[in-house]
Write an enzyme that holds these catalytic residues in place. Structure first.
Site, mmCIF file in Angstrom:
data_model
loop_
_atom_site.group_PDB
_atom_site.id
_atom_site.type_symbol
_atom_site.label_atom_id
_atom_site.label_comp_id
_atom_site.label_asym_id
_atom_site.label_seq_id
_atom_site.Cartn_x
_atom_site.Cartn_y
_atom_site.Cartn_z
ATOM 1 N N ASP A 20 0.833 -1.210 0.000
ATOM 2 C CA ASP A 20 0.000 0.000 0.000
ATOM 3 C C ASP A 20 0.869 1.262 0.000
ATOM 4 O OD1 ASP A 20 -2.400 1.369 -0.036
ATOM 5 O OD2 ASP A 20 -2.586 1.390 2.152
ATOM 6 N N HIS A 37 1.949 3.384 -9.075
ATOM 7 C CA HIS A 37 1.740 1.949 -9.307
ATOM 8 C C HIS A 37 2.899 1.370 -10.125
ATOM 9 C CE1 HIS A 37 -2.087 2.289 -7.436
ATOM 10 N NE2 HIS A 37 -2.680 2.940 -8.418
ATOM 11 N N LEU A 131 11.137 -19.892 -5.198
ATOM 12 C CA LEU A 131 10.207 -19.044 -4.444
ATOM 13 C C LEU A 131 8.843 -19.118 -5.123
ATOM 14 C CD1 LEU A 131 9.762 -16.595 -2.344
ATOM 15 C CD2 LEU A 131 9.981 -15.167 -4.351
HETATM 16 C C1 IPE Z 1 -5.286 -2.731 -0.005
HETATM 17 O O1 IPE Z 1 -5.017 -1.381 -0.157
HETATM 18 C C2 IPE Z 1 -5.306 -3.415 -1.340
HETATM 19 C C3 IPE Z 1 -4.021 -3.515 -2.026
HETATM 20 C C4 IPE Z 1 -2.875 -3.104 -1.590
HETATM 21 C C5 IPE Z 1 -4.068 -4.164 -3.306
HETATM 22 P P1 IPE Z 1 -6.176 -0.296 -0.259
HETATM 23 O O2 IPE Z 1 -5.518 1.019 -0.429
HETATM 24 O O3 IPE Z 1 -7.157 -0.700 -1.294
HETATM 25 O O4 IPE Z 1 -6.873 -0.428 1.154
HETATM 26 P P2 IPE Z 1 -7.781 0.605 1.963
HETATM 27 O O5 IPE Z 1 -8.820 1.125 1.011
HETATM 28 O O6 IPE Z 1 -6.872 1.701 2.453
HETATM 29 O O7 IPE Z 1 -8.331 -0.200 3.086
HETATM 30 C C1 IPE Z 2 -1.801 0.227 -3.286
HETATM 31 O O1 IPE Z 2 -1.532 1.594 -3.314
HETATM 32 C C2 IPE Z 2 -2.002 -0.324 -4.656
HETATM 33 C C3 IPE Z 2 -3.363 -0.788 -4.946
HETATM 34 C C4 IPE Z 2 -4.348 -0.793 -4.104
HETATM 35 C C5 IPE Z 2 -3.609 -1.264 -6.284
HETATM 36 P P1 IPE Z 2 -2.710 2.662 -3.263
HETATM 37 O O2 IPE Z 2 -3.142 2.962 -4.659
HETATM 38 O O3 IPE Z 2 -3.804 2.215 -2.374
HETATM 39 O O4 IPE Z 2 -1.952 3.896 -2.656
HETATM 40 P P2 IPE Z 2 -2.516 4.922 -1.591
HETATM 41 O O5 IPE Z 2 -2.987 4.139 -0.407
HETATM 42 O O6 IPE Z 2 -3.646 5.670 -2.247
HETATM 43 O O7 IPE Z 2 -1.353 5.806 -1.278
HETATM 44 MG MG MG Z 3 -4.130 2.452 -0.409
#
Ligand code: IPE
Ligand code: IPE
Ligand code: MG
Length: 259
Positions: A20, A37, A131
Site C-alpha cells: 500500500d 503503481h 520461491l
Molecule cells: C489494499 O489497499 C489493497 C491492495 C494493496 C491491493 P487499499 O488502499 O485498497 O486499502 P484501503 O482502502 O486503504 O483499506
Molecule cells: C496500493 O496503493 C495499490 C493498490 C491498491 C492497487 P494505493 O493505490 O492504495 O496507494 P494509496 O494508499 O492511495 O497511497
Molecule cells: Mg491504499
C-alpha cells in the site's frame, strides 16, 4: 505433550505483503497515481529477489483487492494495463530467477486479456520452485472463504465432514503454509480483507514506508521484528517458565456487596 509455542529463530516460511501507498508516493512527487503503481511494480521485482535471497519459500502480495473496483475507472483500467505490461517486462527475469508465479483471486470477473496474462504466467513458471510468488488479484479474504465453502459443498462434503482442515483444502492457497509474517506498508493499520483465514496466527508488521520505497533493507526491518517475537499459538510460552509452579488462585469468598 510437546509445547506448540516456539522462540522464533528460523526465517518465516511465508511472508504476505499488503503493498500500500503507491498513490501517496506519487502525490508527494506531484505525479499521477499511475506513476506510483508503476514504481510499485519495480519495487516488487526487487523485493521478490530479496525474499528469495533470504531463503523464504513463499511470498504473497496483494496487488488488487475485490474492493479496488470502486476506484475511478481510469485508475482501474490503468492497473489492468500495467499488469500486462509488467508481466511482459519481468516474466522472463522472474522465470530465470526460479520464481513460480501463482494467482489467488476471482479471475472470472476480469477481462479475458488479463486472465490469460495471469494464467500464462502461472503456466510459464510452473516448473520453478525457488520461491512461490502468489499474486492476489481481484482477491478478498471473505471471497476466499465463501468460494472454499462453495467448492466443499460442490464436492459433496456433509456438514459433519467439514472441519478446519477439510475447509483449508479448498482455500485458494492450499499449496502454501499459512503466512508467518504479514507486512503492510503505507501506514494504515488494517487488514483490508487480505488473507483473513490464513493469517489467523501471522505476526503483523505495519510500516509507514510507502510501497515503492520498500526494499531489502525494509524487509530486514520487518524480519528483525519477527525474530524478536515469541509465537505462542495460544500456549503459555517460554518466558517465566522454570520453576514449574502453577500459581493457585486464592479461594476468594464472593462478596455480598452488590448482590
Ligand atoms: C489494499 O489497499 C489493497 C491492495 C494493496 C491491493 P487499499 O488502499 O485498497 O486499502 P484501503 O482502502 O486503504 O483499506
Ligand atoms: C496500493 O496503493 C495499490 C493498490 C491498491 C492497487 P494505493 O493505490 O492504495 O496507494 P494509496 O494508499 O492511495 O497511497
Ligand atoms: Mg491504499
Amino acid at each position: 505433550m510437546a509445547s506448540s509455542s516456539q522462540a522464533v529463530q528460523s526465517p518465516p516460511r511465508h511472508v504476505a505483503i499488503v503493498m500500500d501507498g503507491n498513490g501517496r508516493w506519487a502525490r508527494k512527487r506531484f505525479m499521477p497515481r499511475g506513476m506510483g503503481h508503476k514504481a510499485g511494480v519495480d519495487a516488487l521485482v526487487k523485493v521478490v529477489q530479496a525474499t528469495a535471497d533470504r531463503g523464504i519459500g513463499y511470498l504473497t502480495v496483494f496487488a488488487f483487492s475485490s474492493e479496488n473496483w470502486k476506484r475511478p475507472e481510469e485508475e482501474v483500467s490503468g492497473l489492468m494495463s500495467l499488469l500486462i505490461v509488467a508481466l511482459s517486462k519481468y516474466l522472463a527475469k522472474l522465470k530465470d530467477d526460479g520464481v513460480r508465479i501463482r494467482i489467488a483471486g476471482d479471475l472470472d470477473s476480469v477481462s479475458d486479456k488479463v486472465r490469460e496474462a495471469l494464467r500464462g504466467a502461472e503456466r510459464e513458471t510452473q516448473d520453478n520452485s525457488r520461491l512461490v510468488l502468489t499474486v492476489a488479484f481481484n482477491y478478498g479474504g471473505r471471497w476466499d472463504i465463501v468460494q472454499a465453502c462453495q467448492r466443499a459443498m460442490a464436492a459433496g462434503l456433509r456438514p459433519d465432514q467439514l472441519d478446519e482442515q477439510a475447509l483449508a483444502k479448498f482455500m485458494t492457497m492450499n499449496y502454501a503454509p499459512d503466512p508467518d509474517l504479514f507486512i503492510r506498508t503505507g501506514g494504515e493499520v488494517r487488514l483490508s480483507n487480505f488473507l483473513l483465514w490464513q493469517s489467523a496466527y501471522a505476526e503483523l508488521f505495519f510500516t509507514d514506508c510507502l510501497w515503492p520505497d520498500f526494499d531489502g533493507a525494509e524487509l530486514d526491518r520487518a524480519l528483525a521484528s519477527f525474530y524478536a517475537r515469541e509465537r505462542r499459538f495460544g500456549d503459555v510460552g517460554t518466558s517465566g517458565e522454570g520453576d514449574g509452579a502453577i500459581g493457585v488462585i486464592e479461594d476468594v469468598q464472593p462478596s455480598s456487596q452488590g448482590n
